[in-house]
Design a protein around this motif. Structure first.
Motif, mmCIF file in Angstrom:
data_model
loop_
_atom_site.group_PDB
_atom_site.id
_atom_site.type_symbol
_atom_site.label_atom_id
_atom_site.label_comp_id
_atom_site.label_asym_id
_atom_site.label_seq_id
_atom_site.Cartn_x
_atom_site.Cartn_y
_atom_site.Cartn_z
ATOM 1 N N LYS A 38 0.821 -1.208 0.000
ATOM 2 C CA LYS A 38 0.000 0.000 0.000
ATOM 3 C C LYS A 38 0.855 1.259 0.000
ATOM 4 C CE LYS A 38 -4.159 1.703 2.161
ATOM 5 N NZ LYS A 38 -5.161 1.457 3.194
ATOM 6 N N LYS A 39 1.938 1.242 0.760
ATOM 7 C CA LYS A 39 2.872 2.381 0.811
ATOM 8 C C LYS A 39 4.285 1.831 0.583
ATOM 9 C CE LYS A 39 0.000 5.344 3.546
ATOM 10 N NZ LYS A 39 -0.089 6.314 4.604
ATOM 11 N N PRO A 40 4.683 1.695 -0.671
ATOM 12 C CA PRO A 40 5.958 1.050 -0.990
ATOM 13 C C PRO A 40 7.203 1.913 -0.778
ATOM 14 C CG PRO A 40 4.860 1.710 -2.997
ATOM 15 C CD PRO A 40 3.920 2.008 -1.876
ATOM 16 N N VAL A 41 7.053 3.202 -0.514
ATOM 17 C CA VAL A 41 8.203 4.093 -0.348
ATOM 18 C C VAL A 41 8.391 4.372 1.137
ATOM 19 C CG1 VAL A 41 9.159 6.359 -0.889
ATOM 20 C CG2 VAL A 41 7.806 5.148 -2.594
ATOM 21 N N SER A 42 9.631 4.200 1.615
ATOM 22 C CA SER A 42 9.929 4.538 3.011
ATOM 23 C C SER A 42 11.171 5.416 3.050
ATOM 24 C CB SER A 42 10.126 3.282 3.851
ATOM 25 O OG SER A 42 11.274 2.583 3.451
ATOM 26 N N LYS A 64 6.444 6.781 5.626
ATOM 27 C CA LYS A 64 5.983 5.808 4.647
ATOM 28 C C LYS A 64 5.028 6.535 3.713
ATOM 29 C CE LYS A 64 6.610 1.749 7.454
ATOM 30 N NZ LYS A 64 7.868 1.375 6.935
ATOM 31 N N ALA A 65 5.161 6.269 2.414
ATOM 32 C CA ALA A 65 4.362 7.013 1.437
ATOM 33 C C ALA A 65 4.053 6.144 0.219
ATOM 34 C CB ALA A 65 5.115 8.269 1.012
ATOM 35 N N GLU A 66 3.138 6.648 -0.594
ATOM 36 C CA GLU A 66 2.743 5.954 -1.818
ATOM 37 C C GLU A 66 3.698 6.217 -2.973
ATOM 38 O OE1 GLU A 66 -1.286 7.103 -2.502
ATOM 39 O OE2 GLU A 66 -1.966 6.241 -0.619
ATOM 40 N N SER A 67 4.397 7.357 -2.944
ATOM 41 C CA SER A 67 5.351 7.687 -4.003
ATOM 42 C C SER A 67 6.502 8.495 -3.396
ATOM 43 C CB SER A 67 4.677 8.489 -5.115
ATOM 44 O OG SER A 67 4.292 9.765 -4.623
ATOM 45 N N ASP A 70 5.302 12.017 -2.716
ATOM 46 C CA ASP A 70 4.493 12.053 -1.501
ATOM 47 C C ASP A 70 5.385 11.995 -0.251
ATOM 48 O OD1 ASP A 70 2.084 12.091 -0.032
ATOM 49 O OD2 ASP A 70 2.091 9.895 0.122
ATOM 50 N N ALA A 71 6.477 11.243 -0.304
ATOM 51 C CA ALA A 71 7.402 11.166 0.834
ATOM 52 C C ALA A 71 8.034 12.526 1.099
ATOM 53 C CB ALA A 71 8.483 10.127 0.562
ATOM 54 N N LYS A 74 5.692 14.920 2.727
ATOM 55 C CA LYS A 74 5.626 14.645 4.169
ATOM 56 C C LYS A 74 6.846 15.194 4.904
ATOM 57 C CE LYS A 74 2.526 10.733 3.821
ATOM 58 N NZ LYS A 74 2.237 9.362 4.216
#
Length: 88
Positions: A38-42, A64-67, A70-71, A74
């Motif tokens: 669901k959130k593959p980017v950390s 943790k983010a979707e892209s 998006d990271a 944040k």
């Protein structure tokens, strides 16, 4: 729960500035992108001293983010909560 593989990993240096005091904030980070979930980017952020005069920053922060975009949005919001402007 399936385990996802890391398809991309890099070391990132993230900087911010406290406008009123002109102090710099520096985080060394590891950006990981996995091949699913669901959130593959950390983004695992570790603070690099010294602390700015005006506030005490957390030593570690995890996002943790979707892209990747998006990271970093944040990260900007995290800095904004402490009165810091994002600089990179």
């Amino acid at each position: 729960m399936p385990k996802y593989k890391v398809i991309y990993e890099s070391t990132e240096e993230i900087y911010g500035i406290v406008p009123k005091a002109y102090d710099w904030v520096h985080y060394s980070s590891i950006l990981r992108v996995k091949d699913g979930g669901k959130k593959p980017v950390s983004l695992e952020m570790t603070f690099v001293p010294p602390h700015p005069f005006i506030c005490n920053m957390p030593e570690k922060h995890s996002i943790k983010a979707e892209s990747i975009t998006d990271a970093y949005v944040k990260v900007v919001n995290f800095f904004k909560g402490y009165g810091i402007e994002f600089r990179n």
